[in-house]
Motif scaffolding. Structure first.
Motif, PDB file in Angstrom:
ATOM      1  N   SER A   2     -10.549  13.520 -16.940  1.00  0.00           N
ATOM      2  CA  SER A   2     -11.097  11.997 -16.642  1.00  0.00           C
ATOM      3  C   SER A   2      -9.942  11.071 -16.210  1.00  0.00           C
ATOM      4  O   SER A   2      -8.771  11.119 -16.837  1.00  0.00           O
ATOM      5  N   SER A  36      -8.509   8.869 -18.944  1.00  0.00           N
ATOM      6  CA  SER A  36      -7.764   9.585 -20.180  1.00  0.00           C
ATOM      7  C   SER A  36      -6.204   9.234 -19.923  1.00  0.00           C
ATOM      8  O   SER A  36      -5.880   8.891 -18.752  1.00  0.00           O
ATOM      9  N   ASP A  38     -12.446  14.123 -21.575  1.00  0.00           N
ATOM     10  CA  ASP A  38     -13.228  13.086 -21.404  1.00  0.00           C
ATOM     11  C   ASP A  38     -12.604  11.874 -21.254  1.00  0.00           C
ATOM     12  O   ASP A  38     -11.403  11.999 -21.603  1.00  0.00           O
ATOM     13  N   SER A  39     -13.254  10.615 -20.876  1.00  0.00           N
ATOM     14  CA  SER A  39     -12.493   9.283 -20.896  1.00  0.00           C
ATOM     15  C   SER A  39     -12.248   8.986 -22.314  1.00  0.00           C
ATOM     16  O   SER A  39     -12.369   9.347 -23.356  1.00  0.00           O
ATOM     17  N   PHE A  40     -10.955   8.013 -22.073  1.00  0.00           N
ATOM     18  CA  PHE A  40     -10.383   7.523 -23.319  1.00  0.00           C
ATOM     19  C   PHE A  40      -9.677   8.604 -24.206  1.00  0.00           C
ATOM     20  O   PHE A  40      -9.490   8.319 -25.338  1.00  0.00           O
ATOM     21  N   VAL A  41      -9.363   9.658 -23.979  1.00  0.00           N
ATOM     22  CA  VAL A  41      -8.638  10.604 -24.593  1.00  0.00           C
ATOM     23  C   VAL A  41      -7.238  10.481 -24.454  1.00  0.00           C
ATOM     24  O   VAL A  41      -6.916  10.292 -23.262  1.00  0.00           O
ATOM     25  N   ASN A  74     -14.406  15.254 -26.175  1.00  0.00           N
ATOM     26  CA  ASN A  74     -15.040  14.051 -26.257  1.00  0.00           C
ATOM     27  C   ASN A  74     -14.194  12.774 -26.097  1.00  0.00           C
ATOM     28  O   ASN A  74     -12.986  12.746 -26.486  1.00  0.00           O
ATOM     29  N   SER A  75     -14.839  11.573 -25.862  1.00  0.00           N
ATOM     30  CA  SER A  75     -14.214  10.401 -25.666  1.00  0.00           C
ATOM     31  C   SER A  75     -13.446   9.837 -26.763  1.00  0.00           C
ATOM     32  O   SER A  75     -13.788  10.058 -28.194  1.00  0.00           O
ATOM     33  N   GLY A  76     -12.307   9.224 -26.795  1.00  0.00           N
ATOM     34  CA  GLY A  76     -11.819   8.892 -27.898  1.00  0.00           C
ATOM     35  C   GLY A  76     -10.623   9.496 -28.872  1.00  0.00           C
ATOM     36  O   GLY A  76     -10.287   8.967 -29.855  1.00  0.00           O
ATOM     37  N   ALA A 135     -16.447  13.003 -30.522  1.00  0.00           N
ATOM     38  CA  ALA A 135     -15.618  11.663 -30.080  1.00  0.00           C
ATOM     39  C   ALA A 135     -15.006  11.535 -31.289  1.00  0.00           C
ATOM     40  O   ALA A 135     -15.226  11.447 -32.422  1.00  0.00           O
ATOM     41  N   ASN A 136     -13.664  10.720 -31.108  1.00  0.00           N
ATOM     42  CA  ASN A 136     -12.920   9.976 -31.921  1.00  0.00           C
ATOM     43  C   ASN A 136     -12.271  10.761 -33.106  1.00  0.00           C
ATOM     44  O   ASN A 136     -11.944  10.300 -34.110  1.00  0.00           O
TER      45      ASN A 136
END
Length: 162
Positions: free
Chosen positions: A11, A14, A34-37, A57-59, A78-79
């Motif tokens: 992403s 990221s 994914d985004s925000f990794v 996954n994100s985060g 995520a996270n």
């Protein structure tokens, strides 16, 4: 050095930092970041290797520290945080930030076909054997047997995959 397989998808949201100490970051065939990794070479010169057909996954946050090896077909919810590094802190006469890092406990190894639930923390010395499942919100610092389902803090066996 950042090496992303041509079929991997990263992403644009990221954040993968390149290393100034020679850490390699490798993302395998058809894997998805994914985004925000956040991937940050910090706390050592270990490599981060993500295998084939993985999904991050994100985060999620990865500190490369003493190294992270992720096998094929791994799902990371995520996270999640991967921290294969430990600050030194024993000397009371020195600030923690000035004490550097403890010796490696072996980095982090995640074998193939593993699922890591959301908000889990994977620490230096963790070994997640083939096919295991880590429940959401868990903290992992030791070895998890193949095909077991584990969760919590402290981590305990909840069952196994049939």
């Amino acid at each position: 050095m950042i090496d992303v397989h041509p079929t991997a998808k990263i992403s644009p949201l990221s954040d993968i930092e390149d290393s100034v100490r020679g850490t390699r970051i490798v993302v395998g065939e058809a894997s998805i970041i994914d985004s925000f990794v956040k991937i940050k070479p910090a706390g050592g010169s270990g490599d981060l290797t993500i295998g084939r057909f993985c999904y991050v996954n994100s985060g999620c946050v990865f500190y490369t520290g003493n190294g992270i090896g992720i096998g094929d077909n791994v799902l990371i919810a995520a996270n999640c945080t991967f921290a294969p590094v430990n600050h030194a802190f024993k000397a009371k006469d020195r600030l923690i930030r000035d004490q550097g890092f403890q010796p490696s406990r072996g980095g982090i190894v995640v074998e193939e076909d593993v699922w890591i639930g959301a908000n889990s923390v994977i620490l230096d010395g963790a070994i997640l054997r083939k096919g295991c499942v880590i429940a959401a919100g868990s903290i992992v610092r030791g070895e998890v047997e193949a095909y077991t389902i584990c969760g919590g803090n402290p981590l305990r066996r909840l069952g196994e995959r049939s």
